[in-house]
Scaffold this active site. Structure first.
Site, PDB file in Angstrom:
ATOM      1  N   ASP A 158     -12.163  -6.989  -6.117  1.00 16.74           N
ATOM      2  CA  ASP A 158     -10.801  -6.533  -5.857  1.00 16.74           C
ATOM      3  C   ASP A 158     -10.594  -5.059  -6.202  1.00 16.74           C
ATOM      4  O   ASP A 158     -10.018  -4.305  -5.409  1.00 16.74           O
ATOM      5  CB  ASP A 158      -9.818  -7.409  -6.647  1.00 16.74           C
ATOM      6  CG  ASP A 158      -8.386  -7.161  -6.252  1.00 16.74           C
ATOM      7  OD1 ASP A 158      -7.877  -7.879  -5.374  1.00 16.74           O
ATOM      8  OD2 ASP A 158      -7.761  -6.233  -6.815  1.00 16.74           O
ATOM      9  N   ALA A 185      -5.832  -7.508  -3.754  1.00 16.59           N
ATOM     10  CA  ALA A 185      -6.542  -7.620  -2.476  1.00 16.59           C
ATOM     11  C   ALA A 185      -7.025  -9.048  -2.241  1.00 16.59           C
ATOM     12  O   ALA A 185      -6.981  -9.560  -1.118  1.00 16.59           O
ATOM     13  CB  ALA A 185      -7.719  -6.651  -2.431  1.00 16.59           C
ATOM     14  N   ASP A 186      -7.485  -9.705  -3.304  1.00 19.07           N
ATOM     15  CA  ASP A 186      -7.930 -11.095  -3.188  1.00 19.07           C
ATOM     16  C   ASP A 186      -6.821 -11.985  -2.654  1.00 19.07           C
ATOM     17  O   ASP A 186      -7.049 -12.846  -1.792  1.00 19.07           O
ATOM     18  CB  ASP A 186      -8.373 -11.628  -4.555  1.00 19.07           C
ATOM     19  CG  ASP A 186      -9.716 -11.072  -4.997  1.00 19.07           C
ATOM     20  OD1 ASP A 186     -10.357 -10.349  -4.216  1.00 19.07           O
ATOM     21  OD2 ASP A 186     -10.120 -11.361  -6.141  1.00 19.07           O
ATOM     22  N   HIS A 187      -5.619 -11.786  -3.166  1.00 13.56           N
ATOM     23  CA  HIS A 187      -4.515 -12.682  -2.809  1.00 13.56           C
ATOM     24  C   HIS A 187      -3.897 -12.346  -1.453  1.00 13.56           C
ATOM     25  O   HIS A 187      -3.596 -13.249  -0.666  1.00 13.56           O
ATOM     26  CB  HIS A 187      -3.454 -12.668  -3.905  1.00 13.56           C
ATOM     27  CG  HIS A 187      -3.876 -13.398  -5.145  1.00 13.56           C
ATOM     28  ND1 HIS A 187      -4.625 -12.817  -6.139  1.00 13.56           N
ATOM     29  CD2 HIS A 187      -3.673 -14.677  -5.543  1.00 13.56           C
ATOM     30  CE1 HIS A 187      -4.860 -13.696  -7.095  1.00 13.56           C
ATOM     31  NE2 HIS A 187      -4.297 -14.836  -6.755  1.00 13.56           N
ATOM     32  N   ALA A 190      -6.263 -13.494   1.179  1.00 12.48           N
ATOM     33  CA  ALA A 190      -6.202 -14.950   1.343  1.00 12.48           C
ATOM     34  C   ALA A 190      -4.992 -15.349   2.177  1.00 12.48           C
ATOM     35  O   ALA A 190      -5.085 -16.213   3.061  1.00 12.48           O
ATOM     36  CB  ALA A 190      -6.157 -15.617  -0.019  1.00 12.48           C
TER      37      ALA A 190
END
Length: 289
Positions: A158, A185-187, A190
């Site tokens: 991230d 960024a991960d969330h 997703a």
């Protein structure tokens, strides 16, 4: 000859606070992902009613053993992200493991691949094989930099995606930018994956055709940086306006004020019995606060 079931061990987690709306009831999702991005995407789909089977390597998702592991040896973060899923273990380097994955692909509506581009293909599951096993499948490749391009095979996390996208530029007035948490960024990547998957399912309902999706964590967070191109908006929403800011109170707590609209700004100062400050809403930015 049909091989035996892929199940070596099953971990079915339960979360009493996990809400299931049932909107995706009957949709079967195959989750080949680890850590946060892919599992969070399928976590959202579980909350919408989808049935998710998560396939992990024999040693499991590394997130199982990270971050405050409980007495059972399983991280609470892992338990939260994978609540309501059926988790199975498979060695895809073996012929029996690959055959069982073939069977699962054939039964799925959606397949989320969280490996770096080329990993599944290297195990024998290229696009041709996956489409042959299930022509109507909605496949989503969720990776750091996308399935193609000069950075496609690069590893990342991230903090790197956010830095490359320019997210930290808004903190350049600080000697050292703060790292966003939870990993942004991960969330957002997703959530972008779920948006695309739902659109692809709707498209399949209309046409009967599957879809091949390519979602990049870096490109998704980069797409959020459009506000940086608008200095006036960035100034207003980034701490330059008195009506949209944070303040320390007399008891050393932090108060937030979001009175962009003049009527709310006026009501705020009326409540503080300082109506004379109402006219300060239109002061030039940045405003001293």
């Amino acid at each position: 000859m049909t091989s035996s079931p892929i199940v070596v061990a099953v971990y079915v987690s339960a979360d009493q606070n996990h809400a299931n709306t049932g909107l995706l009831s009957g949709v079967r999702v195959l989750d080949l992902s680890q850590y946060i991005p892919g599992p969070y995407a399928t976590h959202l789909m579980v909350s919408l009613g989808a049935g998710v089977i998560k396939v992990e390597p024999p040693f499991g998702d590394p997130l199982r053993y990270m971050l405050c592991a409980e007495q059972q040896g399983v991280s609470p973060l892992y338990r939260h992200l994978n609540a309501g899923k059926k988790v199975v273990f498979a060695d895809l380097k073996t012929s029996s493991g690959r055959q069982n994955l073939d069977n699962l692909i054939g039964q799925a509506d959606v397949m989320l691949d969280g490996w770096r581009p080329g990993v599944l293909s290297g195990l024998g599951f290229d696009r041709a094989r996956i489409e042959a096993a299930n022509p109507g499948l909605v496949y989503c490749g969720l990776s750091g930099f996308g399935q193609t391009g000069p950075n496609a095979s690069r590893p990342g996390h991230d903090i790197g995606y956010c830095a490359m996208a320019g997210l930290f530029d808004q903190y350049k007035s600080h000697s050292r930018p703060k790292i966003p948490f939870p990993p942004i960024a991960d969330h957002v990547g997703a959530m972008q994956a779920v948006n695309a998957i739902l659109a692809a399912l709707l498209h399949r309902q209309k046409t009967g055709k599957g879809c091949w999706l390519d979602i990049s964590l870096y490109e998704t967070i980069f797409s959020w940086q459009y506000v940086n191109r608008l200095p006036a908006v960035r100034n207003m929403l980034g701490g330059g306006a008195a009506f949209y800011n944070m303040y320390r109170s007399g008891d050393n707590r932090i108060l937030t004020l979001g009175a962009i609209e003049k009527k709310f700004w006026a009501e705020f100062w009326a409540a503080l019995q300082r109506p004379d400050w109402t006219v300060r809403h239109d002061d030039s930015l940045p405003k001293p606060v």
